[in-house]
Enzyme design. Structure first.
Site, short mmCIF file in Angstrom:
data_model
loop_
_atom_site.label_atom_id
_atom_site.label_comp_id
_atom_site.label_asym_id
_atom_site.label_seq_id
_atom_site.Cartn_x
_atom_site.Cartn_y
_atom_site.Cartn_z
N TYR A 96 0.81 -1.28 -0.09
CA TYR A 96 0.16 -0.07 -0.03
C TYR A 96 0.89 1.35 0.13
O TYR A 96 1.76 1.36 0.89
CB TYR A 96 -0.82 -0.14 1.08
CG TYR A 96 -2.11 0.94 0.95
CD1 TYR A 96 -3.39 0.00 0.80
CD2 TYR A 96 -2.39 2.05 0.90
CE1 TYR A 96 -4.58 0.64 0.41
CE2 TYR A 96 -3.57 2.67 0.66
CZ TYR A 96 -4.63 1.76 0.31
OH TYR A 96 -6.02 2.52 0.16
N ASP A 208 -11.18 1.64 10.48
CA ASP A 208 -12.07 1.80 9.52
C ASP A 208 -12.74 0.31 9.21
O ASP A 208 -12.33 -0.56 9.91
CB ASP A 208 -11.71 2.61 8.29
CG ASP A 208 -10.47 1.90 7.25
OD1 ASP A 208 -10.46 0.73 7.53
OD2 ASP A 208 -10.02 2.51 6.38
N CYS A 209 -13.94 0.38 8.34
CA CYS A 209 -14.54 -0.78 7.97
C CYS A 209 -13.54 -1.96 7.40
O CYS A 209 -13.36 -3.16 7.53
CB CYS A 209 -15.47 -0.50 7.00
SG CYS A 209 -15.32 -0.11 5.36
N SER A 210 -12.59 -1.51 6.51
CA SER A 210 -11.88 -2.40 5.81
C SER A 210 -10.52 -2.85 6.55
O SER A 210 -10.12 -3.93 6.39
CB SER A 210 -11.36 -2.04 4.12
OG SER A 210 -10.89 -0.80 4.38
N ASP A 227 -8.05 -2.71 1.24
CA ASP A 227 -9.33 -1.92 0.91
C ASP A 227 -10.22 -2.77 0.42
O ASP A 227 -10.04 -4.05 -0.13
CB ASP A 227 -8.95 -1.30 -0.48
CG ASP A 227 -8.04 0.08 -0.18
OD1 ASP A 227 -7.78 0.50 1.32
OD2 ASP A 227 -7.59 0.88 -1.01
N ALA A 228 -11.64 -2.53 0.79
CA ALA A 228 -12.57 -3.23 0.72
C ALA A 228 -12.86 -3.76 -0.74
O ALA A 228 -13.37 -4.75 -1.02
CB ALA A 228 -14.05 -2.70 1.10
N HIS A 265 -18.26 -0.38 1.53
CA HIS A 265 -18.39 -0.73 2.93
C HIS A 265 -18.52 -2.25 3.03
O HIS A 265 -18.50 -3.01 2.06
CB HIS A 265 -19.74 -0.47 3.54
CG HIS A 265 -19.78 -0.61 5.33
ND1 HIS A 265 -18.88 0.06 5.89
CD2 HIS A 265 -20.48 -1.35 5.91
CE1 HIS A 265 -19.03 -0.37 7.13
NE2 HIS A 265 -20.13 -1.16 7.33
N HIS A 277 -19.20 -4.75 12.47
CA HIS A 277 -18.47 -3.79 11.46
C HIS A 277 -18.00 -2.51 12.22
O HIS A 277 -18.57 -2.51 13.38
CB HIS A 277 -19.50 -3.56 10.37
CG HIS A 277 -20.72 -2.84 10.68
ND1 HIS A 277 -21.25 -1.95 9.81
CD2 HIS A 277 -21.66 -2.49 11.82
CE1 HIS A 277 -22.20 -1.31 10.26
NE2 HIS A 277 -22.53 -1.69 11.54
#
Length: 313
Positions: A96, A208-210, A227-228, A265, A277
């Site tokens: 990343y 965060d979500c991911s 990443d999601a 998401h 989540h």
């Protein structure tokens, strides 16, 4: 650039935030960009609008945990352009990408022969040889092992340190962590209930979500993309329209326009129609029923990374 054979650059703070570019940093972000960081103070200092602005203004990319290795491409005005090699991404095949204050990185000997100690506690205290506090390593930080005992001697950017053996799990490498089941993923996720959401968050100070799904899978022996949008293209595809085939620990993905628009998401299936989540700025890790929510309409994909009590690869 680092010498990959003998040294490597690693994060020198408990959590180093990776920015899209140096110019995206605001005055309010000083607690997250200095040579010494305080993520708790940073989160508390931001208003709901300033927290949301991290998202809407595309300021933060991801985060690095203490001791996490990076590749440095260039250094400009005290900032390092890096790739986080343990975080797969389509943005760069090496890992990343983004920018980190150079003061938050340090060059250390490249040790891996004895494997790593992965922090399994929410946060673990590091101690010097004369038993003085050296610093804190957050959940999922991985530090090279030098000696195993009741206290494990590890290499840190601040020198050799000791960490309680019960607060770590030994692993040969980041891609050889002990495998867990989908149930293990869900049970571990529940330990972070009410942890505040943080955009780009990859630590037990805020996910965060991911970042939440990435770290829960990593802790159970499966490295997935950061990443999601990338996560949704990995793993085993499961029929999203047949909830009876979903398993605890599956990842659930959601997109705007009732599942037909941009993916935005990801959550973890908790069984019995439930999802755990990290939802959005201003909220915290929670378990919800999918039925009757916007998520029910926006579900666009289900992916499996663990199966039948063991990881499927």
């Amino acid at each position: 650039m680092i010498n990959a054979e003998s040294t490597r650059w690693v994060a020198n703070v408990p959590v180093a935030t990776v920015w899209t570019e140096p110019g995206k940093v605001r005055d309010i972000d000083a607690f997250g960009t200095g040579e010494k960081t305080d993520i708790n103070k940073w989160i508390k200092a931001m208003s709901p609008e300033e927290s949301m602005d991290l998202v809407s203004s595309n300021r933060v990319q991801t985060q690095l945990l203490y001791g996490e290795p990076v590749l440095i491409d260039e250094v400009v005005d005290g900032w390092a352009k890096i790739c986080a090699v343990w975080q797969p991404s389509k943005k760069d095949e090496r890992g990343y990408p983004g920018w980190v204050p150079l003061a938050q990185l340090k060059e250390v000997d490249a040790l891996s022969e004895a494997g790593f100690a992965r922090v399994i506690a929410d946060k673990a205290q590091l101690w010097t040889e004369d038993f003085k506090p050296l610093g804190v390593a957050p959940f999922n930080a991985m530090l090279p092992v030098k000696e195993v005992g009741e206290f494990v001697r590890v290499q840190t950017p601040g020198g050799d340190a000791f960490i309680m053996g019960e607060q770590v799990e030994l692993a040969p490498s980041v891609d050889r962590i002990a495998k867990g089941s989908g149930m293990d993923v869900a049970q571990l996720a529940a330990q972070f209930l009410e942890l505040p959401y943080f955009w780009g968050g990859m630590s037990s100070y805020g996910f965060d979500c991911s970042g939440f799904s990435y770290n829960l899978l990593k802790a159970n022996g499966v490295i997935i993309p950061r990443d999601a949008t990338d996560q949704a293209e990995a793993g085993l595809e499961i029929d999203k329209d047949d909830e009876s085939v979903w398993q605890i620990g599956d990842l659930l993905f959601f997109a705007y326009e009732e599942g037909k628009g941009r993916l935005h998401h990801v959550g973890i299936y908790f069984g019995n129609g439930l999802m755990i989540h990290s939802p959005t700025p201003g909220k915290a890790v929670e378990i919800i029923e999918l039925a009757g929510t916007v998520h029910e309409k926006e579900l666009c994909a289900v992916r499996r990374f663990t199966e039948n009590g063991e990881a499927d690869f």
